[in-house]
Design an enzyme around this catalytic site. Sequence first.
Site, PDB file in Angstrom:
ATOM      1  N   SER A 125      34.564 -23.127  20.089  1.00 16.94           N
ATOM      2  CA  SER A 125      35.368 -23.354  18.876  1.00 16.94           C
ATOM      3  C   SER A 125      34.509 -23.333  17.624  1.00 16.94           C
ATOM      4  O   SER A 125      33.337 -23.719  17.655  1.00 16.94           O
ATOM      5  CB  SER A 125      36.067 -24.723  18.995  1.00 16.94           C
ATOM      6  OG  SER A 125      36.648 -25.083  17.759  1.00 16.94           O
ATOM      7  N   TYR A 150      35.465 -34.249  20.777  1.00 14.41           N
ATOM      8  CA  TYR A 150      35.949 -32.933  21.242  1.00 14.41           C
ATOM      9  C   TYR A 150      34.975 -31.842  20.801  1.00 14.41           C
ATOM     10  O   TYR A 150      34.494 -31.058  21.616  1.00 14.41           O
ATOM     11  CB  TYR A 150      37.345 -32.639  20.682  1.00 14.41           C
ATOM     12  CG  TYR A 150      37.647 -31.162  20.683  1.00 14.41           C
ATOM     13  CD1 TYR A 150      37.567 -30.408  19.511  1.00 14.41           C
ATOM     14  CD2 TYR A 150      37.947 -30.513  21.869  1.00 14.41           C
ATOM     15  CE1 TYR A 150      37.790 -29.052  19.519  1.00 14.41           C
ATOM     16  CE2 TYR A 150      38.182 -29.152  21.885  1.00 14.41           C
ATOM     17  CZ  TYR A 150      38.094 -28.420  20.702  1.00 14.41           C
ATOM     18  OH  TYR A 150      38.309 -27.078  20.720  1.00 14.41           O
ATOM     19  N   LYS A 154      32.157 -29.184  22.968  1.00 12.21           N
ATOM     20  CA  LYS A 154      32.005 -27.718  22.849  1.00 12.21           C
ATOM     21  C   LYS A 154      30.542 -27.372  22.565  1.00 12.21           C
ATOM     22  O   LYS A 154      29.982 -26.452  23.149  1.00 12.21           O
ATOM     23  CB  LYS A 154      32.893 -27.175  21.721  1.00 12.21           C
ATOM     24  CG  LYS A 154      34.387 -27.238  22.013  1.00 12.21           C
ATOM     25  CD  LYS A 154      34.768 -26.435  23.243  1.00 12.21           C
ATOM     26  CE  LYS A 154      36.254 -26.491  23.514  1.00 12.21           C
ATOM     27  NZ  LYS A 154      36.631 -25.816  24.772  1.00 12.21           N
TER      28      LYS A 154
HETATM   29  C1  WQD Z   1      44.690 -26.812   9.829  1.00 15.90           C
HETATM   30  C2  WQD Z   1      44.862 -27.243   8.385  1.00 15.90           C
HETATM   31  C3  WQD Z   1      44.989 -29.616   8.064  1.00 15.90           C
HETATM   32  C4  WQD Z   1      48.858 -30.310   9.944  1.00 15.90           C
HETATM   33  C5  WQD Z   1      41.876 -27.981  15.006  1.00 15.90           C
HETATM   34  C6  WQD Z   1      40.659 -28.207  15.839  1.00 15.90           C
HETATM   35  C7  WQD Z   1      40.125 -26.887  16.315  1.00 15.90           C
HETATM   36  C8  WQD Z   1      41.220 -26.167  17.031  1.00 15.90           C
HETATM   37  C9  WQD Z   1      42.404 -25.959  16.111  1.00 15.90           C
HETATM   38  C10 WQD Z   1      41.058 -26.616  19.376  1.00 15.90           C
HETATM   39  C11 WQD Z   1      44.018 -28.460   8.036  1.00 15.90           C
HETATM   40  C12 WQD Z   1      46.277 -28.931   7.634  1.00 15.90           C
HETATM   41  C13 WQD Z   1      47.702 -29.696   9.482  1.00 15.90           C
HETATM   42  C14 WQD Z   1      49.801 -30.832   9.004  1.00 15.90           C
HETATM   43  C15 WQD Z   1      48.392 -30.107   7.214  1.00 15.90           C
HETATM   44  N1  WQD Z   1      41.596 -26.875  18.191  1.00 15.90           N
HETATM   45  N2  WQD Z   1      47.499 -29.599   8.138  1.00 15.90           N
HETATM   46  N3  WQD Z   1      49.535 -30.707   7.671  1.00 15.90           N
HETATM   47  O1  WQD Z   1      42.085 -29.092  12.213  1.00 15.90           O
HETATM   48  O2  WQD Z   1      41.571 -26.695  11.463  1.00 15.90           O
HETATM   49  O3  WQD Z   1      41.492 -27.258  13.865  1.00 15.90           O
HETATM   50  O4  WQD Z   1      42.842 -27.268  15.705  1.00 15.90           O
HETATM   51  O5  WQD Z   1      40.214 -25.807  19.646  1.00 15.90           O
HETATM   52  O6  WQD Z   1      39.042 -27.128  17.172  1.00 15.90           O
HETATM   53  O7  WQD Z   1      39.679 -28.818  15.038  1.00 15.90           O
HETATM   54  O8  WQD Z   1      43.672 -27.167  12.735  1.00 15.90           O
HETATM   55  O9  WQD Z   1      46.097 -26.880  12.514  1.00 15.90           O
HETATM   56  O10 WQD Z   1      45.164 -29.243  12.766  1.00 15.90           O
HETATM   57  O11 WQD Z   1      44.834 -27.999  10.622  1.00 15.90           O
HETATM   58  O12 WQD Z   1      48.173 -30.012   5.997  1.00 15.90           O
HETATM   59  O13 WQD Z   1      50.871 -31.416   9.362  1.00 15.90           O
HETATM   60  O14 WQD Z   1      46.230 -27.651   8.196  1.00 15.90           O
HETATM   61  O15 WQD Z   1      44.636 -30.648   7.137  1.00 15.90           O
HETATM   62  O16 WQD Z   1      43.527 -28.306   6.716  1.00 15.90           O
HETATM   63  P1  WQD Z   1      42.154 -27.624  12.460  1.00 15.90           P
HETATM   64  P2  WQD Z   1      45.011 -27.857  12.212  1.00 15.90           P
END
Ligand code: WQD
Length: 340
Positions: A125, A150, A154
């Site tokens: 990741s 997590y 990785k």
């Molecule tokens: C993306 C952006 C949030 C929800 C994580 C893991 C990564 C991978 C993918 C496993 C961020 C914003 C989110 C919401 C929002 N997982 N957001 N409102 O955190 O980049 O990555 O998931 O492999 O390893 O770290 O993904 O989709 O959670 O967030 O504003 O209700 O969307 O703050 O900026 P992230 P995400």
Amino acid sequence: MAKILVTGGLGFIGSHTVVELINSGYEPIIVDDLSNSDPKILDQLAKIIGYKPPFYKLDLCDEQGVAELAKKEADVAGIIHFAAFKAVGESVQHPIKYYRNNFYSLINMLNGYNGKPVNFVFSSSCTVYGQPDKLPVTEDAPVKPAESPYGNTKQIAEEILIDMQKAGSSYKVISLRYFNPVGAHGTALIGELPNGVPQNLVPFITQTAIGKREKITVFGDDYNTPDGSCIRDYIHVVDLAKAHVAALKLMETEEFKGYDMFNIGTGTGSSVLQVIKAFEQSTGEKLNYQIGPRREGDVEQVWGDVTKSKNVLKWQTELDLDVMMQSAWEWEKYIAQNPL
Ligand code: WQD
């Protein structure tokens, strides 16, 4: 046909990869403990590929169980290892659960096939980069102290694979550092199945649009980005699945030696507000969203340099943000009509 073990093969990325393996003439064998997937995905896969691939329900922390699997399926040409817990927030609450599961399963798999000429693809990741100093981030960027257990699993898993290689190993290994996988298969028969309230952006968007959630909160619009919201490199899950086939093909060549790693993204960053706008424009659905406080642990902006993937892995993305949003929406509507 070359047999490929797909651990976590009923999960979001695993199931899409099973489809692309078959499209490329491989014979996938699915191994999954069903801790974060639904056995009905096997029926969904059969609707796409015409048959149910062999499936073993197995917790890879069960050393004896893995040894029996390795005896039964001794002649696999490759292993694609997705099986791991992957909820960032949960890993902060329950670190031992994450370290135990993610390391026991990896090490049991490596021991199970030790000595065999297996091509091993590891699901890594972009989390390993943390907040990169330079963007787009390249594979030789420094790995930053993990922001969560997590992410640490990785990072350490990649080190385990590198050390195994240095000690001399029968495996060839490629780690794929995913950016943000989103979207669903074009048939809308498989897609993301979040457990409970979605943590990730796109499933929260589609559940808000379908009425399962009242509104979506944008976690902060006061970042140092053009529109103030966080930037990520969103990649269509089908493009991501195809990268695993490309990794197997690269390891099947004479010139590939030992270990390598690749950024698996589009090479483009999109902000949260841009994703919301792309969803509304590509689906015609109006989204009820509000701006809220930042989420603990979020990096401000990260997107990948995918030059190495293009030139060495001979892979690049083909599907854009609109297709990601449309396919995610079609899948959300499908499961609303056809609960699994
Ligand atoms: C993306 C952006 C949030 C929800 C994580 C893991 C990564 C991978 C993918 C496993 C961020 C914003 C989110 C919401 C929002 N997982 N957001 N409102 O955190 O980049 O990555 O998931 O492999 O390893 O770290 O993904 O989709 O959670 O967030 O504003 O209700 O969307 O703050 O900026 P992230 P995400």
